[in-house]
Design a protein around this motif. Structure first.
Motif, PDB file in Angstrom:
ATOM      1  N   GLY A  18       0.818  -1.208   0.000  1.00 50.11           N
ATOM      2  CA  GLY A  18       0.000   0.000   0.000  1.00 50.11           C
ATOM      3  C   GLY A  18       0.850   1.256   0.000  1.00 50.11           C
ATOM      4  N   LEU A  19       1.920   1.253   0.796  1.00 50.85           N
ATOM      5  CA  LEU A  19       2.843   2.390   0.797  1.00 50.85           C
ATOM      6  C   LEU A  19       3.488   2.575  -0.570  1.00 50.85           C
ATOM      7  N   HIS A  20       3.891   1.468  -1.182  1.00 53.23           N
ATOM      8  CA  HIS A  20       4.536   1.558  -2.495  1.00 53.23           C
ATOM      9  C   HIS A  20       3.574   2.076  -3.559  1.00 53.23           C
ATOM     10  N   LEU A  21       2.335   1.608  -3.516  1.00 52.30           N
ATOM     11  CA  LEU A  21       1.343   2.114  -4.464  1.00 52.30           C
ATOM     12  C   LEU A  21       1.115   3.603  -4.235  1.00 52.30           C
ATOM     13  N   GLY A  22       1.039   3.999  -2.962  1.00 46.38           N
ATOM     14  CA  GLY A  22       0.868   5.416  -2.653  1.00 46.38           C
ATOM     15  C   GLY A  22       2.035   6.258  -3.138  1.00 46.38           C
ATOM     16  N   LEU A  23       3.266   5.758  -2.978  1.00 54.07           N
ATOM     17  CA  LEU A  23       4.432   6.484  -3.486  1.00 54.07           C
ATOM     18  C   LEU A  23       4.316   6.719  -4.986  1.00 54.07           C
ATOM     19  N   ALA A  24       3.863   5.688  -5.704  1.00 52.58           N
ATOM     20  CA  ALA A  24       3.696   5.831  -7.155  1.00 52.58           C
ATOM     21  C   ALA A  24       2.597   6.839  -7.479  1.00 52.58           C
TER      22      ALA A  24
END
Length: 210
Positions: free
Chosen positions: A169-175
């Motif tokens: 979820g954090l990685h998707l948010g970063l993108a």
């Protein structure tokens, strides 16, 4: 640490710490201009001292997987460097403090961490550069308006295994946040894979071309 008393090892350590992604022997050999056997000996000393961590990069084609080196979690906040797990801890603390979802927290971090000059470049390359700064090894494939970005390594492998929903979820948010800052690119989804093997896929499309 005694291991950093050698000027060559100190330069190797700083290069890996500043790279913000796993670094291979070939890249370090090119940077220092030394024989790869000498580089490996210095790296072994840094790993033995607990300053760097050694891991295996996701396989690409045939042949033996290459070894890559990154900052050891125990080194973070020391020697003037901030490692990936310290950055992760700050994001997790923000989730707890704010009560927001990992995607929302990651999105804010992605916006805040985007280079101001990135808006002037191709948004696909801008997203690749941003994800690389966050410790991935991204590779983009573009077909018309559709873009696939394969994240060939996970900077938070062990944590992603324990709690994939939060880390992914954090990685998707970063993108999302990086795409917001860049403009012209829409993130459609993140397709997760086993973090030990890498290969998570960001599916995107160029805005206005559909």
């Amino acid at each position: 640490a005694r291991a950093l008393g050698d000027p060559t090892r100190h330069e190797l350590f700083r290069y890996v710490a500043d790279a913000d992604r796993p670094v291979g022997v070939a890249e370090l050999t090119d940077h220092l201009g030394l024989h790869h056997n000498a580089i490996r000996q210095h790296l072994a000393k840094l790993v033995e001292a607990g300053l760097l961590s050694e891991s295996t990069a996701p396989p690409v084609g045939r042949g033996r997987p290459r070894l890559v080196y990154s900052l050891s979690p125990s080194t973070e906040s020391r020697w003037g460097v901030t490692g990936p797990y310290e950055r992760l801890s700050l994001l997790l603390a923000e989730i707890i403090r704010s009560g927001d979802t990992p995607v929302e927290v990651g999105r804010r971090a992605g916006r805040a961490g985007s280079d101001a000059t990135a808006r002037q470049q191709d948004p696909v390359q801008g997203l690749v550069d941003t994800m690389e700064r966050h410790g991935f090894e991204p590779a983009a494939t573009r077909r018309g308006d559709r873009v696939d970005i394969v994240l060939q390594s996970c900077p938070f492998e062990s944590t992603a295994l324990a709690d994939p929903d939060t880390v992914c979820g954090l990685h998707l948010g970063l993108a999302y946040g990086a795409a917001d800052a860049l403009g012209g690119l829409v993130i459609d989804e993140l397709v997760p894979r086993d973090p030990r093997r890498g290969g998570c896929r960001l599916r995107c499309h160029v805005e206005g071309e559909r």
